[in-house]
Structure formats: structure tokens, C-alpha cells
Write an enzyme that holds these catalytic residues in place. Structure first.
Site, PDB file in Angstrom:
ATOM      1  N   TYR A 141       3.797 -36.645 -20.819  1.00 64.14           N
ATOM      2  CA  TYR A 141       2.356 -36.365 -20.873  1.00 64.14           C
ATOM      3  C   TYR A 141       1.882 -36.019 -22.278  1.00 64.14           C
ATOM      4  CZ  TYR A 141      -2.229 -34.418 -20.085  1.00 64.14           C
ATOM      5  OH  TYR A 141      -3.582 -34.191 -20.144  1.00 64.14           O
ATOM      6  N   TRP A 198      -1.590 -36.726 -25.431  1.00 61.91           N
ATOM      7  CA  TRP A 198      -2.672 -37.540 -25.971  1.00 61.91           C
ATOM      8  C   TRP A 198      -2.216 -38.609 -26.945  1.00 61.91           C
ATOM      9  CZ3 TRP A 198      -8.310 -36.829 -27.051  1.00 61.91           C
ATOM     10  CH2 TRP A 198      -8.980 -36.281 -25.945  1.00 61.91           C
TER      11      TRP A 198
END
Ligand SMILES: Nc1nc2c(c(=O)[nH]1)N[C@H]1C(S)=C(S)[C@@H](COP(=O)(O)OP(=O)(O)OC[C@H]3O[C@@H](n4cnc5c(=O)[nH]c(N)nc54)[C@H](O)[C@@H]3O)O[C@H]1N2
Ligand SMILES: Nc1nc2c(c(=O)[nH]1)N[C@H]1C(S)=C(S)[C@@H](COP(=O)(O)OP(=O)(O)OC[C@H]3O[C@@H](n4cnc5c(=O)[nH]c(N)nc54)[C@H](O)[C@@H]3O)O[C@H]1N2
Ligand SMILES: [Mo]
Length: 767
Positions: free
Chosen positions: A109, A111
Site C-alpha cells: 500500500y 501513494w
């Protein structure tokens, strides 16, 4: 000589000004009329001392200290790329043969970076899916509770992830903007995938000029910029549902609810109404009932209820208000309150989530595809809710209840992360660190020596976006941006794509991973695929060469404002919602059928486990908010000038009110220790008006810097609030993170102040 190279990032588009092979400075994209401040940090991070210069392996791992070995304390040993690739490929093959692919945790996980091709997380998923799959992740840290709930009650997640009723419609039609969690200016600096314009700043200014009445319901006054001249309704954290119920109660008690809309467009109103009026539990949800919970005076609630029942109102909720215990409830109640006022599906009114959470929500844009790399399908089919990672590592074979399903946790042997940082994003990091130690091997791709890299076994140095070519694009933005390579790869860093292709090569699957395309062929392919969609929608665009040469392309905005649920409002039979009833579900048979006491069949007020009304508040009397940082994106850019300039005594600032500070002998500039039973960190005190007494706030994103690396429970000397936050699901429905439900105590730090060391490389030992 200075060369300007067009480029983009999650924090805005810019030209990199390159001198002598270095990024010397940046200047905002010429078309951005509202550029942000964060791009100034770009040169600092690209050339930072914290860049990882070559591959490394943890010394203990080379000596065979694997499952159970604490991570974070050993020195690293440099290895060459060939050996690093062989070690990783060998571990993948060993683990998948011995334990199956679910023993590889590859959710990764995070960005990553803005470019849609070199998106590290997507690249890693592609690679692992090519190699037989892994255990993946569902939902996200941003709005897991909301995104799991919404399909049940309005049949779609569009109200969170897709186009929201746009700002021109609000400005033209709404009179009141009721904002739970405010409309903070700081959050609009970023947009996932990159953005050509700071649209959020533009629309907020226009809302201010239009004279909209803005009500900022938040523990923090600064959650609405001054130019909005907002009314501040300081609310106790975690109690928005109680205020919404009280607002609804007033409207119903005074007979002002939109009876027709509730009858024709909603199901379950009778059940919710009975709860509101106290017919089911003997407790009417009056403003007087809510006042001791929320801290908001009954008269204030009554006046506000009348305003929203009589004036065109847009009710917005920040994503933050669902990152807390029972976070599904405030979101369900937001929809219910908007239904009661009858504003849903009308121009500029109703409800919406996240206008103040990220740049681009409510930005007028045609629904057109963006270039994107496909990760393919995960052959194992196993996914865990993202924020349950510690649970998974702690309890192989254990059960996770999620949204009506029972997921069996795998037995994790190998963890691989590329483009995310759990030592930034996860809660209760000391517990996480103990669970993390259970893995046999941890591989990471990172450009920098973040806490993640320091707690890994095999460290693969990745390039930054400035060292490669890519395309930035977001469904929330009207620009597609060329990200041209500005400088050569630094030291021995390589692109994630190239690293992963070599690992697939070592396992005989290079061509399947690369599809025999290199970077240039991939960019052309991704652009051409998206362009076919644009052409099909009747939008003319240049070919790839024309786009690359120009550096960007811009879509014209639609002429008609977008209004969420407009068709459904006009005719709920012709255009029903994708819910079991076709209507808005104020009571959901499906959710009730799950039998979860932590998320029953209609919205309810449930006391959070940690809040200022809890018994634990006697020991830890301050509610800690860990909000998004104004000076960086999560942990990214922490080593840049904007973030560094904001530190107080070299620590992450912690906001505290004058009375709470005085009671503890704390003044602005003091180093303080923030602690609870889960952990402790240092911070730099900033005494400020405009914060509800009993509440303190520290942004996320200071790189974890334990006083004693490798020892769980060690003081973080820098100020990472996730050593304090709780790791528990919002409920069995959404299993989202509850970072905002957290109590702490603060004291002045009187001992010598330990140095922050995390922005320099960790100890290195020559082989
Ligand atoms: N207490 C608390 N915790 C929170 C939150 C909160 O409100 N409170 N918010 C949560 C939310 S909403 C989110 S989204 C998460 C964010 O959590 P993350 O998305 O995990 O945080 P980032 O720091 O953006 O992590 C991205 C990482 O990718 C690395 N990276 C950048 N470019 C590249 C690249 O090209 N290749 C590779 N291999 N790596 C790259 C960066 O160095 C960085 O370490 O945090 C969550 N955590
Ligand atoms: N500059 C910058 N912008 C960002 C990010 C970043 O790292 N830096 N991260 C991006 C990401 S990944 C995400 S998910 C979004 C998140 O967007 P949000 O979740 O909306 O952002 P936060 O800053 O966590 O919270 C917004 C405000 O909610 C208030 N708040 C907290 N708890 C409560 C509560 O119980 N009730 C009420 N009424 N208010 C409360 C806080 O005062 C806080 O300032 O931000 C995005 N924007
Ligand atoms: Mo997020």
C-alpha cells in the site's frame, strides 16, 4: 546553462531547472494559476543525503537471522545489483514452492509517485501477478469505512472516488456549506497522479467571494481559511454522528423534513425516524442529549438545523471523520441528514465527501479515461483489508470479518513493499514492528532511507521521477502532463520497472512482465490506449509525439455543471440506484443481516473506544488528532526545505491550546514528550488559539526515528504520531483505520534533547 524540463508530481506540475546534471530549482507549470508551495522541496529530495546509493542487505539476514529477528538495528552490507536480483528471485521462488504464493505479502500500500507508468506499487503488483500472485490488499487508509459502506446505501462509491457535484453548481445554488472536518487549505496541495492546476484553491476563493455561509465543524479553527469567513463550531473529536442526529431531530420535531423525498427516494426512514425520536431506545436524539457529547450548545444546534432545513445547503464531510472508531456512522448519517433536508440530486446541494480532502474533488471535468498501467489479476485471489496488516502478521490462519465475509489470514513469510511506507501509514507502530519481525525476508524498493528501508532485509535503490520519463494524469484533473527525464539516475539507482523486469528474467518470465516493451514503447502504448477512449467520446487530442512535444494536453471543462444523483432525483424509477431497493437505504437489510453490533442496520451513535468522554481520559486526558501535513505528502518531502522549515526545535510541531499548555508548563518552542500506553514521541510545542481545549494535533509524516533502533517501544525522537495511534478496525463492515480515535498525555521534555538522525543514511558495513 539552465535547461527547463517539464515534469509533474502529486504535489503539482513544474519545470525542473537543470544545471550541470542537477535539479537546481523548479518553477511552477505556466498554466497553473494557483501553484502550491510543496514543489520547492523537489531539488532537496532528489539530491538528498538520504538517497540510497546502491543495493544493500541487512547484516543479520546474511548471517541467517531471519524469522523473529528484530529489524531496524543491524547495519547494512552493500551488494552489487546482480547479487541483489539473485537473492530476491531466489527468495520468491523458495517461498512460493515451500508455502504457496499467499505467503508472499505484496499489497505494498502507498501513494508511490505520480507517473502512471513507473507507479511503483502497480509495477510490483504486475510483477508478483506474473510470478503466481501474492496476498494483496483491499480498500485504503483514506476512506476504507466510507467506501465499503456507500455501495450498500447509495449503490456507488462515486460520491467518494468519482465525480462529486461540482463547485460551479455549489457556488451558483447553495447558500450554506456545512462542513464536517472543515475545508482545510493545506489538503488541496496534492492530487494523486498529479494535477496541472491548484483547482481547490481557485474554487475555495470563488466560494468565499460568492458570500456562501460556511460552517466549519471541527476541533480546529484553521480547518477553514480566513477568506471564507467561516463560523467555527468546535466539536469534540469523534462525535459528529451525535451532532448530525441532533440536527435531524430538530428538523423532524419541527416537521421540516422533506417528506416527499423521504417517501419516494429512500427506504428505511421509518426505522431511522423511530431511533431519532427515541421510540426504539427511549432516548430522543435532541440537541440537549447531544450537547454533553459534542460540546456544542443546544441553541447553536437548533439554529443550524433551521438554517439547513430552509436554505439550499451542501453538507460535506472530510475523509478524516470516518478514520475513527465506528467511522461508518458519520458517513451514513451525512447521507441521512442530506436526505432529510431533501437536497440530494439538486444543483449544488445534498451531500459530498472530501471537497476539503484533496485537490480536484468537485473540479468540473468530463468523465474521460486517463492513461494507466494494468496490474493484471492476482492469481491467488487473496486480499486482506489494508489496515489489518498487523493482525495478519500476528495471526496466521486467523479470521478477519469484513463486509459480510470471513477472510482467512495467510502465513506470511516474505514481505515486499515498493511505493508505500507502512512505517508512515500504519497505526500503533510498536505493535506493528513486533509483528513485522515474524517475516523471514523483507524486500523493499525505495529511493530514500526511510524508516521502511531501515527495517528491511534487502534494499533495492529506486530512481525518482526526475530520472525517468512518464505521464502524469488524474481523473480529477483536466490536464495530462508529460514528465520528461531531467537528470540521469543517481548513483546506482534503477527504475522499479527495470528492477522488476530483471527479477522476472531470473525466473524465466521477463517477456510476460514487459510484454516486450521498453519505457518509450510503454508510454506510447498507455497514451494511445487512453486516446482511443478520448476519440470514442468525441474529444480530439494530439498524437503521442504532439503531446510529448507540447508537454501537456488540456481538456475543456463541460459546459453544464455536474450534479451527483441528478437522474435519480428526477425519476427514481427510470434511474434507480444500484441498491437492493433502488433507493437510498437509510436502513439496510443487507448490513443488518451481517449481524455486526459495531455497524447495525441504520446509522447510530456509538461511543468511540477512545475519546474525551471515555474513562481512559482520566489517565490520558488529551485527544490527539494526527492530520495530513501542510508541508509535505505523508512521509514524502520530509527531508525537503518546506518540511524542515516547519519543524520546531527540529521536531514535528504539536498544536496545543493555551490552557492545556499552561497547565503543563509548556510554551511555544518547547520540546515535549507525547505518550500513552502504546508508545511515545517527542514533538515541538506550538501553543495556539483555535483548537478545542483537550485536543492536540500533530501532522503525520515525520520519519520514524527511534532512540534505540530495532527496539519496539523506543521513543521516536522526531515526532511520528503513529507510535501513539490505535490499530483497530472501524467496524467489521469497513475495517478501516481509526487513527483519529487516540488519547495521550503531554509533558515538557527536561532531559538533553537527542538528535534527529533519520535524514542521514543508517550504519553501513563494508562486506
Ligand atoms: N496517524 C495517521 N496515520 C495515517 C493517516 C492519518 O490521517 N493519521 N492517513 C493515512 C492515509 S489517508 C494514507 S493515504 C497513508 C499514506 O501512506 P503512504 O502512501 O504509504 O505514504 P508515503 O509517504 O506517500 O509513501 C510512499 C513511499 O513511496 C516512496 N516512493 C516514492 N516514489 C517512489 C518510486 O518511484 N519508487 C519506489 N519504489 N518508491 C517510491 C516514497 O519514498 C515513500 O516512502 O497514511 C495513512 N496514515
Ligand atoms: N498537504 C497534504 N495534503 C494532503 C495529504 C498530505 O499528506 N499532505 N494527504 C492526502 C490524503 S492521502 C488524504 S486521504 C487526504 C485526507 O483528507 P482528510 O482526511 O480530510 O484530512 P485530515 O487533514 O486528516 O483531516 C481534515 C481535518 O479534519 C479534522 N478532524 C479530525 N477529526 C475530526 C472529527 O472527529 N470531527 C471533525 N468534525 N473534524 C475532525 C482535523 O482538524 C483535520 O484538520 O488528504 C490529502 N491531502
Ligand atoms: Mo489517503
Amino acid at each position: 546553462m539552465t535547461v527547463a524540463v517539464p515534469h509533474a508530481s502529486h504535489w503539482g506540475a513544474f519545470d525542473a531547472l537543470v544545471e550541470g546534471g542537477r535539479v537546481a530549482a523548479v518553477r511552477p507549470f505556466a498554466r497553473d494559476r494557483f501553484p502550491g508551495s510543496l514543489i520547492a522541496s523537489v531539488p532537496d529530495i532528489v539530491h538528498a543525503p538520504s538517497r540510497i546509493d546502491r543495493p544493500y542487505v541487512r547484516r543479520g539476514w546474511l548471517r541467517g537471522e531471519r524469522a523473529g529477528a528484530p529489524r531496524g538495528g543491524d547495519p547494512f552490507v552493500p551488494v552489487d545489483w546482480d547479487r541483489a536480483i539473485r537473492l530476491v528471485a531466489g527468495e520468491i521462488d523458495r517461498v512460493r514452492r515451500a508455502h504457496g504464493n499467499t505467503a508472499i505479502f505484496g499489497g505494498s500500500y502507498g501513494w508511490s509517485s505520480a507517473g502512471r507508468f513507473h507507479h511503483a506499487r502497480t509495477q510490483l503488483h504486475r510483477c508478483l501477478n506474473t510470478l503466481g500472485g501474492c496476498t494483496g490488499q483491499l480498500t485504503n487508509y483514506s476512506y476504507a469505512a466510507g467506501m465499503t459502506l456507500m455501495p450498500h446505501i447509495v449503490g456507488t462509491n462515486d460520491c467518494i472516488t468519482g465525480p462529486a457535484t461540482d463547485w460551479p453548481a455549489i457556488i451558483a445554488n447553495a447558500r450554506v456549506l456545512l462542513c464536517f472536518g472543515g475545508l482545510p487549505l493545506k489538503n488541496g496541495e496534492v492530487c494523486s497522479g498529479g494535477a496541472g492546476e491548484g483547482q481547490y484553491r481557485r474554487w475555495l476563493r470563488e466560494a468565499g467571494s460568492a458570500g456562501l455561509r460556511v460552517v466549519n465543524v471541527s476541533p480546529l479553527a484553521q480547518d477553514a481559511p480566513d477568506f471564507l469567513r467561516a463560523e467555527w463550531l468546535p466539536i469534540r473529536p469523534g462525535t459528529d454522528t451525535a451532532l448530525m442526529l441532533a440536527l435531524a431531530h430538530v428538523i423532524v420535531a419541527e416537521g421540516r423534513e422533506d417528506k416527499a423525498f423521504l417517501a419516494t427516494h429512500c427506504t428505511g426512514w421509518d426505522r431511522l425516524r423511530a431511533y431519532l425520536l427515541g421510540e426504539t431506545d427511549g432516548q430522543p436524539k435532541t440537541p440537549g442529549w447531544a450537547a454533553p457529547i459534542t460540546g456544542i450548545a443546544p441553541e447553536t444546534t437548533m439554529a443550524l438545523a433551521r438554517a439547513i432545513a430552509t436554505e439550499p445547503t451542501m453538507i460535506t464531510a472530510a475523509w478524516s471523520i470516518q478514520r475513527q472508531d465506528y467511522g461508518e456512522q458519520p458517513y451514513w448519517m451525512t447521507v441521512a441528514l442530506a436526505a432529510i433536508t431533501g437536497g440530494i440530486g439538486r444543483p449544488g446541494t445534498g451531500f459530498a465527501f472530501g471537497y476539503g480532502s484533496i485537490n480536484g474533488v468537485g473540479n468540473p471535468r468530463h468523465d474521460l479515461p486517463v492513461p494507466a498501467l494494468s496490474a493484471g489479476r492476482n492469481p491467488t485471489g487473496l486480499f486482506i483489508p489494508v489496515a489489518r496488516v498487523t493482525d495478519m502478521l500476528e495471526k496466521p490462519g486467523g479470521i478477519c470479518e469484513y463486509n459480510g465475509r470471513r477472510i482467512v489470514y495467510p502465513d506470511t513469510k516474505l514481505i515486499w513493499w515498493a511505493g508505500g511506507n507502512p512505517f508512515h501509514h500504519h497505526q500503533d507502530l510498536n505493535r506493528f514492528l513486533r509483528a513485522w519481525a515474524r517475516a523471514e525476508t523483507i524486500v523493499i524498493n525505495e529511493p530514500w532511507w526511510t524508516a521502511l528501508a531501515r527495517h528491511a532485509d534487502i534494499v533495492l535503490p529506486a530512481t525518482t521521477t526526475l530520472e525517468r520519463n512518464d505521464i502524469a494524469a488524474s481523473s480529477r484533473d483536466r490536464f495530462v502532463l508529460a514528465m520528461r527525464q531531467a537528470i540521469p539516475p543517481q548513483a546506482q539507482a534503477r527504475d522499479d520497472f527495470a528492477i522488476l523486469a530483471d527479477i522476472c528474467d531470473a525466473l524465466g518470465l521477463r517477456d510476460r512482465f514487459t510484454e516486450q516493451r521498453d519505457e518509450a514503447a510503454w508510454l506510447r502504448h498507455l497514451y494511445d490506449t487512453a486516446r482511443a477512449g478520448w476519440t470514442a467520446s468525441g474529444v480530439e487530442t494530439p498524437d503521442f509525439d504532439g503531446f510529448w512535444e507540447a508537454g501537456f494536453l488540456e481538456f475543456t471543462p463541460p459546459e453544464r455543471p455536474f450534479v451527483l444523483f441528478e437522474g435519480f432525483r428526477a425519476d427514481p424509477y427510470a434511474d434507480p440506484l444500484n441498491t437492493p431497493s433502488g433507493k437510498i437505504e437509510l436502513y439496510s437489510e443487507t448490513i443488518a443481516g451481517f449481524g455486526y453490533d459495531d455497524c447495525p442496520g441504520h446509522p447510530v451513535w456509538k461511543e468511540p473506544k477512545e475519546w474525551l468522554g471515555a474513562p481512559a481520559a482520566a489517565r490520558y486526558p488529551l485527544h490527539l488528532l494526527s492530520f495530513q501535513p501542510a508541508t509535505r505528502l505523508h512521509g514524502q518531502l520530509d527531508q525537503g526545505r518546506v518540511s524542515l522549515a516547519s519543524k520546531v526545535a527540529g521536531r514535528e510541531p504539536v498544536l496545543i491550546g493555551p490552557a492545556d499548555a499552561a497547565a503543563r508548563g509548556i510554551k511555544t518552542g518547547d520540546v515535549v514528550r507525547i505518550f500513552n500506553d502504546r508508545g511515545a514521541c517527542l514533538g515541538g510545542a506550538v501553543v495556539t488559539e483555535g483548537i478545542l481545549p483537550g485536543v492536540v494535533a500533530m501532522a503525520t509524516g515525520a520519519w520514524l526515528d527511534p532512540l534505540e533502533p530495532g527496539a519496539p517501544g523506543s521513543l521516536c525522537v522526531h515526532g511520528n504520531p503513529n507510535v501513539l495511534t490505535r490499530d483497530e478496525g472501524t467496524s467489521r463492515l469497513g475495517q478501516g483505520p481509526v487513527a483519529q480515535s487516540c488519547l495521550v498525555e503531554i509533558e515538557r521534555w527536561t532531559e538533553p534533547v537527542p538528535p534527529v538522525r533519520v535524514h542521514a543514511p543508517p550504519p553501513i558495513e563494508e562486506a
